[in-house]
Design a protein around this motif. Structure first.
Motif, short mmCIF file in Angstrom:
data_model
loop_
_atom_site.label_atom_id
_atom_site.label_comp_id
_atom_site.label_asym_id
_atom_site.label_seq_id
_atom_site.Cartn_x
_atom_site.Cartn_y
_atom_site.Cartn_z
N ALA A 11 -37.09 -28.60 11.50
CA ALA A 11 -36.96 -29.27 12.79
C ALA A 11 -36.59 -30.74 12.65
O ALA A 11 -37.03 -31.59 13.41
CB ALA A 11 -38.24 -29.11 13.62
N GLY A 12 -35.78 -31.06 11.66
CA GLY A 12 -35.28 -32.42 11.52
C GLY A 12 -36.21 -33.39 10.82
O GLY A 12 -35.99 -34.60 10.88
N THR A 13 -37.26 -32.90 10.18
CA THR A 13 -38.20 -33.82 9.55
C THR A 13 -37.58 -34.53 8.34
O THR A 13 -38.04 -35.60 7.97
CB THR A 13 -39.48 -33.09 9.11
N LEU A 14 -36.57 -33.95 7.74
CA LEU A 14 -35.90 -34.60 6.61
C LEU A 14 -35.18 -35.87 7.06
O LEU A 14 -35.02 -36.81 6.28
CB LEU A 14 -34.93 -33.63 5.95
N THR A 20 -34.89 -43.64 6.37
CA THR A 20 -35.61 -44.73 5.68
C THR A 20 -34.91 -45.10 4.38
O THR A 20 -34.76 -46.29 4.06
CB THR A 20 -37.06 -44.30 5.40
N GLN A 21 -34.45 -44.12 3.63
CA GLN A 21 -33.77 -44.41 2.37
C GLN A 21 -32.45 -45.14 2.60
O GLN A 21 -32.11 -46.07 1.85
CB GLN A 21 -33.54 -43.11 1.59
N VAL A 22 -31.72 -44.75 3.62
CA VAL A 22 -30.46 -45.43 3.93
C VAL A 22 -30.73 -46.87 4.36
O VAL A 22 -30.01 -47.80 3.95
CB VAL A 22 -29.68 -44.66 5.02
N MET A 23 -31.78 -47.07 5.15
CA MET A 23 -32.09 -48.43 5.59
C MET A 23 -32.53 -49.31 4.42
O MET A 23 -32.19 -50.49 4.37
CB MET A 23 -33.17 -48.40 6.69
N VAL A 24 -33.25 -48.76 3.47
CA VAL A 24 -33.64 -49.52 2.27
C VAL A 24 -32.38 -49.91 1.50
O VAL A 24 -32.27 -51.04 1.00
CB VAL A 24 -34.63 -48.72 1.41
N ALA A 25 -31.42 -49.00 1.42
CA ALA A 25 -30.16 -49.32 0.74
C ALA A 25 -29.43 -50.46 1.46
O ALA A 25 -28.86 -51.35 0.83
CB ALA A 25 -29.27 -48.09 0.66
N VAL A 26 -29.46 -50.46 2.79
CA VAL A 26 -28.82 -51.54 3.56
C VAL A 26 -29.55 -52.86 3.31
O VAL A 26 -28.92 -53.92 3.18
CB VAL A 26 -28.77 -51.19 5.06
N TYR A 27 -30.89 -52.83 3.23
CA TYR A 27 -31.65 -54.05 2.93
C TYR A 27 -31.24 -54.61 1.57
O TYR A 27 -31.03 -55.82 1.43
CB TYR A 27 -33.17 -53.78 2.91
N PHE A 28 -31.13 -53.74 0.57
CA PHE A 28 -30.70 -54.20 -0.75
C PHE A 28 -29.29 -54.76 -0.71
O PHE A 28 -28.99 -55.77 -1.35
CB PHE A 28 -30.79 -53.07 -1.78
N PHE A 29 -28.42 -54.12 0.05
CA PHE A 29 -27.05 -54.61 0.16
C PHE A 29 -27.02 -56.03 0.73
O PHE A 29 -26.35 -56.91 0.19
CB PHE A 29 -26.22 -53.68 1.05
N VAL A 30 -27.76 -56.25 1.81
CA VAL A 30 -27.77 -57.58 2.43
C VAL A 30 -28.36 -58.61 1.47
O VAL A 30 -27.83 -59.73 1.34
CB VAL A 30 -28.54 -57.55 3.77
N ALA A 31 -29.42 -58.24 0.77
CA ALA A 31 -30.05 -59.18 -0.17
C ALA A 31 -29.11 -59.51 -1.34
O ALA A 31 -28.96 -60.68 -1.70
CB ALA A 31 -31.35 -58.58 -0.70
N LEU A 65 -37.47 -45.02 18.36
CA LEU A 65 -36.76 -44.12 19.27
C LEU A 65 -36.78 -42.69 18.76
O LEU A 65 -36.93 -41.74 19.54
CB LEU A 65 -35.31 -44.60 19.44
N LEU A 66 -36.65 -42.51 17.46
CA LEU A 66 -36.58 -41.17 16.88
C LEU A 66 -37.93 -40.60 16.47
O LEU A 66 -38.02 -39.45 16.08
CB LEU A 66 -35.65 -41.19 15.66
N GLU A 67 -38.99 -41.39 16.57
CA GLU A 67 -40.30 -40.94 16.11
C GLU A 67 -40.83 -39.78 16.94
O GLU A 67 -41.26 -38.76 16.40
CB GLU A 67 -41.29 -42.10 16.15
N ARG A 68 -40.80 -39.89 18.25
CA ARG A 68 -41.37 -38.84 19.10
C ARG A 68 -40.62 -37.51 18.99
O ARG A 68 -41.26 -36.47 18.82
CB ARG A 68 -41.43 -39.30 20.55
N PRO A 69 -39.29 -37.49 19.07
CA PRO A 69 -38.64 -36.18 18.94
C PRO A 69 -38.87 -35.52 17.59
O PRO A 69 -38.88 -34.30 17.49
CB PRO A 69 -37.15 -36.50 19.13
N LEU A 70 -39.07 -36.31 16.54
CA LEU A 70 -39.28 -35.72 15.23
C LEU A 70 -40.70 -35.21 15.04
O LEU A 70 -40.95 -34.37 14.18
CB LEU A 70 -38.96 -36.74 14.13
N THR A 71 -41.65 -35.71 15.81
CA THR A 71 -43.03 -35.25 15.67
C THR A 71 -43.31 -34.02 16.52
O THR A 71 -44.27 -33.31 16.26
CB THR A 71 -44.03 -36.36 16.06
#
Length: 115
Positions: A11-14, A20-31, A65-71
């Motif tokens: 049900a989309g839990t992945l 989160t992993q993509v956002m961490v990669a973006v944080y590293f990119f900006v840094a 925004l995506l937390e409720r539909p995923l839970t």
């Protein structure tokens, strides 16, 4: 045409983990880009600061925004899971009844033979 259907879908839990992993990669990119531009003494390197803040805000807002539909599972998936669980319980009950009947027959035969 053969179609394999899983008895349970995630049900989309992945998506939460991937996001989160993509956002961490973006944080590293900006840094890393900030460090590289700072090392090169690029005058406009400070323009990455609003980008970093924007990435943080986007991550927070999109996560919220995506937390409720995923839970909550979709009603169709929830109904499918309920039907699957009910089917499993009925099969288990049927097996238990068959084992109980077989044990009762064995006990009655052994008591009849002893008389």
């Amino acid at each position: 045409l053969y179609v394999y259907r899983h008895p349970y879908e995630g049900a989309g839990t992945l998506w939460r983990q991937v996001f989160t992993q993509v956002m961490v990669a973006v944080y590293f990119f900006v840094a890393v880009m900030g460090c590289l531009l700072g090392i090169k003494r690029f005058e406009a390197a400070l323009l990455l600061t609003p980008l970093a803040v924007g990435v943080l805000v986007f991550h927070a807002l999109a996560g919220r925004l995506l937390e409720r539909p995923l839970t909550l599972p979709a009603s169709r998936e929830a109904a499918a899971m309920d039907a699957y669980t009910l089917q499993q319980q009925q099969q288990q009950q049927q097996q238990d009844d068959e084992e109980g009947a077989a044990a009762t027959n064995n006990n009655s035969r052994s008591s009849s033979g002893a008389q």
